[in-house]
Design an enzyme around this catalytic site. Structure first.
Site, PDB file in Angstrom:
ATOM      1  N   ASP A  46      26.644  44.593 -34.153  1.00  0.00           N
ATOM      2  CA  ASP A  46      26.923  46.027 -34.121  1.00  0.00           C
ATOM      3  C   ASP A  46      28.212  46.339 -34.883  1.00  0.00           C
ATOM      4  O   ASP A  46      29.210  45.628 -34.743  1.00  0.00           O
ATOM      5  CB  ASP A  46      27.068  46.455 -32.650  1.00  0.00           C
ATOM      6  CG  ASP A  46      27.153  47.959 -32.493  1.00  0.00           C
ATOM      7  OD1 ASP A  46      26.195  48.639 -32.868  1.00  0.00           O
ATOM      8  OD2 ASP A  46      28.182  48.453 -32.000  1.00  0.00           O
TER       9      ASP A  46
ATOM     10  N   GLU B  11      25.841  24.952 -36.534  1.00  0.00           N
ATOM     11  CA  GLU B  11      25.871  23.753 -35.676  1.00  0.00           C
ATOM     12  C   GLU B  11      24.555  23.585 -34.920  1.00  0.00           C
ATOM     13  O   GLU B  11      24.294  22.530 -34.366  1.00  0.00           O
ATOM     14  CB  GLU B  11      27.003  23.873 -34.639  1.00  0.00           C
ATOM     15  CG  GLU B  11      28.385  23.718 -35.204  1.00  0.00           C
ATOM     16  CD  GLU B  11      29.438  24.091 -34.154  1.00  0.00           C
ATOM     17  OE1 GLU B  11      29.115  24.102 -32.944  1.00  0.00           O
ATOM     18  OE2 GLU B  11      30.565  24.399 -34.565  1.00  0.00           O
TER      19      GLU B  11
HETATM   20  C1  NOJ Z   1      25.800  51.280 -33.836  1.00  0.00           C
HETATM   21  C2  NOJ Z   1      24.696  51.327 -32.845  1.00  0.00           C
HETATM   22  O1  NOJ Z   1      23.487  51.131 -33.506  1.00  0.00           O
HETATM   23  C3  NOJ Z   1      24.808  52.674 -32.183  1.00  0.00           C
HETATM   24  O2  NOJ Z   1      23.690  52.960 -31.390  1.00  0.00           O
HETATM   25  C4  NOJ Z   1      26.081  52.719 -31.397  1.00  0.00           C
HETATM   26  O3  NOJ Z   1      26.256  54.016 -30.864  1.00  0.00           O
HETATM   27  C5  NOJ Z   1      27.288  52.413 -32.295  1.00  0.00           C
HETATM   28  N1  NOJ Z   1      27.043  51.305 -33.155  1.00  0.00           N
HETATM   29  C6  NOJ Z   1      28.495  52.099 -31.468  1.00  0.00           C
HETATM   30  O4  NOJ Z   1      28.345  50.860 -30.843  1.00  0.00           O
END
Ligand code: NOJ
Length: 571
Positions: free
Chosen positions: A214, A270
């Site tokens: 993310d 790994e």
């Molecule tokens: C990207 C994620 O896909 C989204 O849903 C989220 O709100 C933001 N990152 C923050 O984590």
């Protein structure tokens, strides 16, 4: 070629990965929230659909202020969604069906309910506990102003007061590039780096095949945290995830972030088979994107440039060219994605709009099916988002009272429309929850007319979107060309090369596949030398022209894609 051989190390290079948004996929216990047992129950459906892997959005313990992207404990499962034992069972049962499991890791920020953040209230500025987050003294005589002018992606200030045990402001502020409940971690701190390596190992050891990362481009901030000269006013920003400003911001795509992924890649290597990463990298162009795919960094990253091209042949072609070229330079396969849990579903996004701004969803579906088929013939891997195989549209009329997207609330309802693509899936039956769970409950209400779009309603129906996806995925697996074949554009029949995109994939065995996308409002007649052997088409508007003299040619209807077997030429 994607493979069921679960010991293979290179399966990800051309895999079809199906994104599951667990809360909205399948609910086993009737509380209206999808869960891991519900997902396990539907693995046969996914195997039959023909996906190589699933990527599950976060299911960690979370207060769900941002749909689980606010993680309170990275080594546990939210009790509403299941248990660690359920995850073990998911991995085992998915693997038994030849499906890999990719989880979502959220390293840019924790939840404010994470133990580390809670410890701020009982410790002092300057302590090791405070160094885990991005915390600075406020500006102004009473430290009443935030340390700089950075904004939250979800609107409003990017900083909030650190409060003491009594709830009083301390004069210090913490950075949150997203919601106030998502404090940014300090990636300059070795303790943070070590913690995440440990989390990776925790899940890799359980048998997870990889992670989607993310906000992969956001972890490192420019030294000194300088003010940023925003060009788009906060109240004019309508796309929570990305805007023009993102290209230059001192909190995105900093060079220092790459060192983190070099360390993570060493950890993944790994393991046998190797574990893989896919970065969520909203970067301004394919050149910056490819830097994340250098051989000692991430295996793949989402290519959002193509997603943003819309129904525009010129933009699509340019994006494909730049993506393929820049990935080739780092010897990495591209990825393609048309929908996910953060963007308007592509049936609605690609639909033409009338004078009132209302989308024509029938044509939207026609375009979406065509775009998917064409995209599935591009080299590299493809990410599908749950429900697109049913042709689900975006739900645009949700009552504000049920909306949960934090950006909706922080923008006063002008942004943050992401709930519309997160409505629970229809599986069967005539009334909500359409088989999503054993009761009528669903955490977001489903439109009444989704009975016609359920898995049950579309299964076995010749021209349904589900059967189109199923056929496409099985053919993609069977055709060497669509896995390994080098990619080249073909010159189309018309004057405007961007009204009709055509490309050929030619593997070593010479069994080439041509894919054609007719973006125009009118049918197109293809050059006769492309042949007439249709492998698959996105609409039934495809016909062999009755030619009296000369070879037959294929006519492809408007807004239609087709895969053709290219005739073998004499050596
Ligand atoms: C990207 C994620 O896909 C989204 O849903 C989220 O709100 C933001 N990152 C923050 O984590």
């Amino acid at each position: 070629m994607s493979t069921h051989d679960m010991t293979a190390d290179d399966w990800w290079r051309d895999a079809v990965v199906y994104q599951v948004y667990p809360r909205s996929f399948a609910d086993s216990d009737g509380d209206g929230i999808g869960d891991i047992p519900g997902l396990i129950d539907r693995l046969d459906y996914l195997a039959d659909l023909g996906v190589d892997a699933i990527w599950a959005s976060p299911f960690y313990t979370s207060p769900l202020h941002d749909g689980g992207y606010d993680v309170a404990d990275y080594r546990s499962v939210d009790p509403r969604l299941g248990t660690l034992a359920d995850v073990d069972r998911l991995i085992e049962q998915a693997h038994a069906r030849g499906i890999r499991v990719i989880m979502d890791i959220v390293p840019n920020h924790t939840s404010s309910e994470h133990a580390w953040f809670q410890e701020l209230a009982t410790t002092e500025p300057g302590s090791p506990e405070w160094d885990r987050f991005v915390i600075r003294e406020g500006r102004g005589p009473d430290r009443e102003e935030p340390p700089n002018n950075w904004r939250s992606v979800f609107h409003g200030r990017g900083w909030s007061h650190v409060r003491d045990g009594a709830g009083e402001p301390t004069g210090y502020w913490y950075l949150h590039l997203f919601d106030t409940t998502q404090p940014d971690l300090n990636w300059e701190n070795p303790e943070v780096r070590a913690e995440f390596v440990d989390i990776l190992r925790f899940w890799f050891d359980r048998g997870i095949d990889g992670f989607r990362i993310d906000v992969a481009h956001g972890l490192v901030k420019e030294e000194g945290l300088p003010d940023f000269d925003y060009t788009v006013p906060d109240d004019q920003k309508h796309q929570a995830m990305f805007d023009e400003d993102s290209a230059h911001a001192p909190f995105w795509d900093q060079d220092g972030v790459h060192e983190i992924y070099r360390e993570w890649r060493r950890v993944a290597n790994e393991y046998s088979p190797t574990r893989i990463f896919c970065g969520e990298t909203w970067v301004p162009n394919p050149v910056r994107l490819a830097r994340y795919q250098r051989p000692d960094e991430l295996h793949t990253s989402f290519n959002f440039d193509y997603l943003q091209a819309g129904w525009d042949g010129k933009a699509m072609r340019m994006s494909v060219d730049e993506t393929v070229a820049n990935h080739a330079a780092v010897e990495a396969p591209p990825t393609w994605v048309l929908s996910n849990h953060d963007v308007i579903r592509h049936r609605t996004r690609l639909a033409p709009v009338d004078a009132h701004g209302d989308p024509d969803l029938e044509r939207g579906l026609r375009r979406a099916r065509a775009a998917t088929l064409f995209t599935l013939a591009l080299p590299g891997s493809m990410y599908l988002y749950q429900g697109e195989e049913l042709g689900l549209p975006e739900v645009t009329d949700l009552d504000p009272a049920v909306r949960q997207d934090p950006a909706w609330h922080r923008s006063g309802g002008t942004d943050g429309l992401r709930d519309g693509c997160r409505v629970p899936l229809p599986w069967s039956g005539a009334v909500p929850s359409f088989g999503f769970g054993p009761t009528a409950n669903s955490w977001l209400p489903q439109p009444a007319d989704w009975a016609d779009l359920s898995v049950e309603a579309e299964t076995g129906v010749e021209d349904s979107t589900l059967e189109l996806y199923r056929r496409a995925l099985h053919l993609r697996r069977a055709e060497t060309a669509l896995g390994e074949g080098p990619f080249a554009w073909l010159d189309g029949p018309g004057d405007d090369p961007t009204d009709l995109l055509a490309a050929v994939r030619t593997p070593d065995d010479g069994l080439s596949v041509i894919s054609v996308l007719n973006l125009a409002d009118a049918p197109a007649v293809l050059p006769a030398e492309w042949g007439t052997e249709v492998l698959l088409a996105s609409s039934d508007d495809v016909a062999v022209l009755d030619v009296h003299e000369g070879p037959a040619a294929l006519a492809v209807g408007s807004e239609t894609a087709v895969w053709l077997r290219r005739p073998m030429t004499e050596p």
